[in-house]
Design a protein around this motif. Structure first.
Motif, PDB file in Angstrom:
ATOM      1  N   GLN A 231       0.979  -1.282  -0.097  1.00  0.00           N
ATOM      2  CA  GLN A 231       0.065  -0.004   0.011  1.00  0.00           C
ATOM      3  C   GLN A 231       0.661   1.143  -0.035  1.00  0.00           C
ATOM      4  O   GLN A 231       1.882   1.260   0.508  1.00  0.00           O
ATOM      5  CB  GLN A 231      -0.940   0.150   1.312  1.00  0.00           C
ATOM      6  N   VAL A 232       0.289   2.433  -0.618  1.00  0.00           N
ATOM      7  CA  VAL A 232       1.220   3.438  -0.699  1.00  0.00           C
ATOM      8  C   VAL A 232       1.037   4.092   0.886  1.00  0.00           C
ATOM      9  O   VAL A 232       0.073   4.077   1.508  1.00  0.00           O
ATOM     10  CB  VAL A 232       0.483   4.770  -1.614  1.00  0.00           C
ATOM     11  N   LEU A 233       2.190   4.848   1.114  1.00  0.00           N
ATOM     12  CA  LEU A 233       2.653   5.136   2.516  1.00  0.00           C
ATOM     13  C   LEU A 233       2.226   6.804   2.669  1.00  0.00           C
ATOM     14  O   LEU A 233       2.908   7.422   1.774  1.00  0.00           O
ATOM     15  CB  LEU A 233       3.753   4.923   3.131  1.00  0.00           C
ATOM     16  N   CYS A 234       1.494   7.116   3.739  1.00  0.00           N
ATOM     17  CA  CYS A 234       1.459   8.696   3.899  1.00  0.00           C
ATOM     18  C   CYS A 234       1.038   8.874   5.198  1.00  0.00           C
ATOM     19  O   CYS A 234      -0.049   8.668   5.650  1.00  0.00           O
ATOM     20  CB  CYS A 234       0.580   9.333   2.998  1.00  0.00           C
ATOM     21  N   CYS A 235       2.097   8.941   6.120  1.00  0.00           N
ATOM     22  CA  CYS A 235       1.855   9.119   7.469  1.00  0.00           C
ATOM     23  C   CYS A 235       2.160  10.358   8.171  1.00  0.00           C
ATOM     24  O   CYS A 235       3.342  10.898   7.830  1.00  0.00           O
ATOM     25  CB  CYS A 235       2.592   8.187   8.345  1.00  0.00           C
ATOM     26  N   GLY A 236       1.492  11.240   9.135  1.00  0.00           N
ATOM     27  CA  GLY A 236       1.899  12.423   9.677  1.00  0.00           C
ATOM     28  C   GLY A 236       1.119  12.380  11.072  1.00  0.00           C
ATOM     29  O   GLY A 236       0.191  11.824  11.174  1.00  0.00           O
ATOM     30  N   ARG A 237       1.873  13.286  11.741  1.00  0.00           N
ATOM     31  CA  ARG A 237       1.363  13.377  13.149  1.00  0.00           C
ATOM     32  C   ARG A 237      -0.005  14.543  13.011  1.00  0.00           C
ATOM     33  O   ARG A 237      -0.835  14.254  14.049  1.00  0.00           O
ATOM     34  CB  ARG A 237       2.447  14.099  13.993  1.00  0.00           C
ATOM     35  N   THR A 238       0.138  15.502  12.194  1.00  0.00           N
ATOM     36  CA  THR A 238      -0.844  16.427  12.006  1.00  0.00           C
ATOM     37  C   THR A 238      -1.436  16.511  10.832  1.00  0.00           C
ATOM     38  O   THR A 238      -1.049  15.848   9.715  1.00  0.00           O
ATOM     39  CB  THR A 238      -0.276  17.728  12.318  1.00  0.00           C
ATOM     40  N   GLU A 239      -2.810  16.946  10.610  1.00  0.00           N
ATOM     41  CA  GLU A 239      -3.292  16.873   9.512  1.00  0.00           C
ATOM     42  C   GLU A 239      -2.501  18.042   8.551  1.00  0.00           C
ATOM     43  O   GLU A 239      -2.487  17.586   7.253  1.00  0.00           O
ATOM     44  CB  GLU A 239      -4.886  17.701   9.563  1.00  0.00           C
ATOM     45  N   ALA A 240      -1.793  18.884   8.909  1.00  0.00           N
ATOM     46  CA  ALA A 240      -1.010  19.765   8.005  1.00  0.00           C
ATOM     47  C   ALA A 240      -0.062  18.931   7.656  1.00  0.00           C
ATOM     48  O   ALA A 240       0.484  18.967   6.337  1.00  0.00           O
ATOM     49  CB  ALA A 240      -0.540  20.883   8.794  1.00  0.00           C
ATOM     50  N   GLN A 241       0.766  18.106   8.438  1.00  0.00           N
ATOM     51  CA  GLN A 241       1.898  17.435   7.747  1.00  0.00           C
ATOM     52  C   GLN A 241       1.282  16.257   6.922  1.00  0.00           C
ATOM     53  O   GLN A 241       1.859  15.810   5.823  1.00  0.00           O
ATOM     54  CB  GLN A 241       2.432  16.530   9.095  1.00  0.00           C
ATOM     55  N   LEU A 242       0.082  15.688   7.200  1.00  0.00           N
ATOM     56  CA  LEU A 242      -0.231  14.598   6.240  1.00  0.00           C
ATOM     57  C   LEU A 242      -0.425  15.382   4.669  1.00  0.00           C
ATOM     58  O   LEU A 242      -0.413  14.641   3.804  1.00  0.00           O
ATOM     59  CB  LEU A 242      -1.721  14.185   6.701  1.00  0.00           C
ATOM     60  N   ARG A 243      -1.360  16.425   4.792  1.00  0.00           N
ATOM     61  CA  ARG A 243      -1.573  17.289   3.504  1.00  0.00           C
ATOM     62  C   ARG A 243      -0.302  17.652   2.830  1.00  0.00           C
ATOM     63  O   ARG A 243      -0.095  17.394   1.512  1.00  0.00           O
ATOM     64  CB  ARG A 243      -2.300  18.493   3.771  1.00  0.00           C
ATOM     65  N   GLU A 244       0.595  17.850   3.280  1.00  0.00           N
ATOM     66  CA  GLU A 244       1.841  18.173   2.893  1.00  0.00           C
ATOM     67  C   GLU A 244       2.663  16.899   2.123  1.00  0.00           C
ATOM     68  O   GLU A 244       3.179  17.073   0.950  1.00  0.00           O
ATOM     69  CB  GLU A 244       3.153  18.780   3.902  1.00  0.00           C
ATOM     70  N   ARG A 245       2.651  15.941   2.989  1.00  0.00           N
ATOM     71  CA  ARG A 245       3.195  14.500   2.350  1.00  0.00           C
ATOM     72  C   ARG A 245       2.487  14.202   1.128  1.00  0.00           C
ATOM     73  O   ARG A 245       2.766  13.572   0.261  1.00  0.00           O
ATOM     74  CB  ARG A 245       3.604  13.542   3.282  1.00  0.00           C
ATOM     75  N   ALA A 246       1.035  14.270   1.306  1.00  0.00           N
ATOM     76  CA  ALA A 246       0.329  13.901   0.137  1.00  0.00           C
ATOM     77  C   ALA A 246       0.520  14.715  -1.080  1.00  0.00           C
ATOM     78  O   ALA A 246       0.608  14.049  -2.071  1.00  0.00           O
ATOM     79  CB  ALA A 246      -1.284  13.974   0.620  1.00  0.00           C
ATOM     80  N   ALA A 247       0.638  16.113  -0.825  1.00  0.00           N
ATOM     81  CA  ALA A 247       1.112  16.948  -1.812  1.00  0.00           C
ATOM     82  C   ALA A 247       2.112  16.633  -2.605  1.00  0.00           C
ATOM     83  O   ALA A 247       2.341  16.716  -3.783  1.00  0.00           O
ATOM     84  CB  ALA A 247       0.787  18.230  -1.369  1.00  0.00           C
ATOM     85  N   ALA A 248       3.156  16.177  -1.845  1.00  0.00           N
ATOM     86  CA  ALA A 248       4.691  15.882  -2.181  1.00  0.00           C
ATOM     87  C   ALA A 248       4.627  14.825  -3.303  1.00  0.00           C
ATOM     88  O   ALA A 248       5.549  14.578  -4.131  1.00  0.00           O
ATOM     89  CB  ALA A 248       5.521  15.441  -0.970  1.00  0.00           C
ATOM     90  N   ILE A 249       3.608  13.761  -3.175  1.00  0.00           N
ATOM     91  CA  ILE A 249       3.581  12.863  -4.154  1.00  0.00           C
ATOM     92  C   ILE A 249       2.282  12.861  -5.069  1.00  0.00           C
ATOM     93  O   ILE A 249       1.883  11.728  -5.674  1.00  0.00           O
ATOM     94  CB  ILE A 249       3.445  11.298  -3.366  1.00  0.00           C
ATOM     95  N   GLY A 250       1.868  14.074  -4.946  1.00  0.00           N
ATOM     96  CA  GLY A 250       0.970  14.278  -6.296  1.00  0.00           C
ATOM     97  C   GLY A 250      -0.551  13.532  -5.873  1.00  0.00           C
ATOM     98  O   GLY A 250      -1.337  13.523  -6.710  1.00  0.00           O
ATOM     99  N   ARG A 251      -1.001  13.616  -4.460  1.00  0.00           N
ATOM    100  CA  ARG A 251      -2.335  12.958  -4.189  1.00  0.00           C
ATOM    101  C   ARG A 251      -2.996  13.801  -3.439  1.00  0.00           C
ATOM    102  O   ARG A 251      -2.477  14.795  -2.577  1.00  0.00           O
ATOM    103  CB  ARG A 251      -1.978  11.552  -3.546  1.00  0.00           C
TER     104      ARG A 251
END
Length: 310
Positions: A231-251
Motif C-alpha cells: 500500500q502507498v504510505l502517507c503518515c503524519g502526526r498532524t493534518e497539516a503534515q499529512l496534507r504536505e506529504r500527500a501533496a509531495a507525491i501528487g495525491r
C-alpha cells in the motif's frame, strides 16, 4: 507483522538516493528494502535522472548494507533470460550474505517494452514464458546435478549445478497480483510468499483465499505460504503534515485515506491491523518521496512497535 520499505525508482531516483533510503530503513529496523523493476516512469514527472537496473542496484546495496533484506516487487520475466537472471540473483544473494528475495511477475507495462526494444507479446505468451522462467530459475538454484529444460520458449542443456545462492535451498520467491486462475496455481507451486498490491481489504482477503485453495489442491499446506500486501504510505502526526506529504507525491489526502495507508500513526496501526486480520503478515510501504527520510523515522518510531505485536 513485518514492515518493508518499497520504492519506485522509475519515477526518478539515483542510486545514491536509493542507498540513503535503504541505509535509513536498515537503521530504523525495517525488515526489508524492495524496489520495483521498471525502465519507464508512469504518470506525471520527468523520470530524471533516468532508469536504473533493479539487480545492479541491489548488488550495490548488498555491499553497503548488512542486515536488511533486499528484493524486487516485481521483476518482469520479459526483461531477462531465466538462466542469466538465476545467476545474477544468486550472485547478489552471495554478495549480501543471504539476504535477497526475488519477486517475479509476467510483465505488464507495454510502453516500457516498446521504448527499449523488449519483446512484450500477448498476455497468454507472457504467462507461458513466466511459468517456464519460474521452473528454470528455481530448478537451477536447487540443482544437485546437471540441469536441463525443454520448454516452448526456453531450452537448457546440462547446465552445471553451480548456480548456488547463499540461502538454502534458494532465495525466497514472491508471486503476486490479482489473477484468478494461473497466478494462484503458480504461487502454490513456486512461491514462498504471495503479495496483493494496492487492493482493498475484501479483495485482499479474496485473493489470499484463492491462493490458499490452490495450495490445498496442489497438496501443499497453505500455512507454508507467507501472505503480504502493498500500500502507498502517507503518515503524519498532524493534518497539516499529512496534507504536505500527500501533496509531495501528487495525491489528495482524502483519496489516500480511502485507498492507501494514509493517516496518523494510530490510524496506520488500525489499518495495518485490518490487513493482519485478513491474513497478511507483511506490509510493503510504497515510499514515493525518497527525500523525506523523516517519514520513515516516524513510522519506525510510532507504528512499527505496535504492529510488531499483531
Amino acid at each position: 507483522m513485518q514492515l518493508r520499505v518499497f520504492t519506485e525508482p522509475q519515477q526518478g531516483a539515483s542510486y545514491d538516493e536509493l542507498l540513503r533510503v535503504a541505509q535509513r530503513a536498515e537503521e530504523c529496523g525495517y525488515d526489508a528494502f524492495f524496489r520495483s523493476d521498471h525502465y519507464l516512469k508512469m504518470g506525471d514527472g520527468s523520470g530524471e535522472p533516468g532508469p536504473t537496473d533493479a539487480w545492479i542496484t541491489l548488488a550495490g546495496l548488498a555491499r553497503e548494507t548488512t542486515t536488511i533484506r533486499l528484493g524486487t516487487l516485481m521483476s518482469a520475466a520479459t526483461f531477462r533470460l531465466p538462466g542469466p537472471l538465476a545467476i545474477a540473483v544468486a550472485q547478489v544473494d552471495r554478495m549480501s550474505g543471504g539476504r535477497v528475495e526475488l519477486g517475479l511477475g509476467s510483465g505488464w507495462y507495454e510502453q516500457e517494452h516498446t521504448a527499449y526494444g523488449i519483446r512484450f507479446g500477448t498476455l497468454r505468451e507472457r504467462f507461458d514464458r513466466y511459468s517456464e522462467q519460474l521452473a528454470i530459475i528455481t530448478g537451477l538454484w536447487e540443482a544437485t546435478e546437471t540441469f536441463s529444460y525443454d520448454g516452448e520458449y526456453y531450452q537448457l542443456s546440462e547446465a552445471p549445478p553451480l548456480v548456488r545462492p547463499a540461502q538454502s535451498p534458494r532465495p525466497p520467491v514472491l508471486i503476486g497480483g490479482s489473477g484468478a486462475k494461473r497466478t494462484p496455481r503458480l504461487a502454490a507451486r513456486y512461491a514462498d510468499e504471495f503479495n496483493v498490491p494496492f487492493a482493498g481489504l475484501d479483495d485482499t482477503a479474496r485473493l489470499f483465499a484463492g491462493v490458499r485453495a490452490a495450495c490445498e489442491q496442489a497438496g501443499r499446506d497453505p500455512e507454508s505460504m507467507r501472505y503480504s500486501a502493498a500500500q502507498v504510505l502517507c503518515c503524519g502526526r498532524t493534518e497539516a503534515q499529512l496534507r504536505e506529504r500527500a501533496a509531495a507525491i501528487g495525491r489528495e489526502l482524502p483519496e489516500l485515506r480511502a485507498n492507501g495507508l494514509a493517516g496518523t500513526p494510530d490510524e496506520l496501526v488500525d489499518k495495518i491491523g485490518a490487513y493482519a486480520e485478513r491474513g497478511a503478515g507483511r506490509m510493503y510501504l510504497q515510499t514515493l518521496d525518497l527525500s523525506d527520510l523523516d517519514h520513515l523515522d516516524l513510522v519506525a518510531a510510532e507504528v512499527m512497535p505496535q504492529v510488531a505485536k499483531l
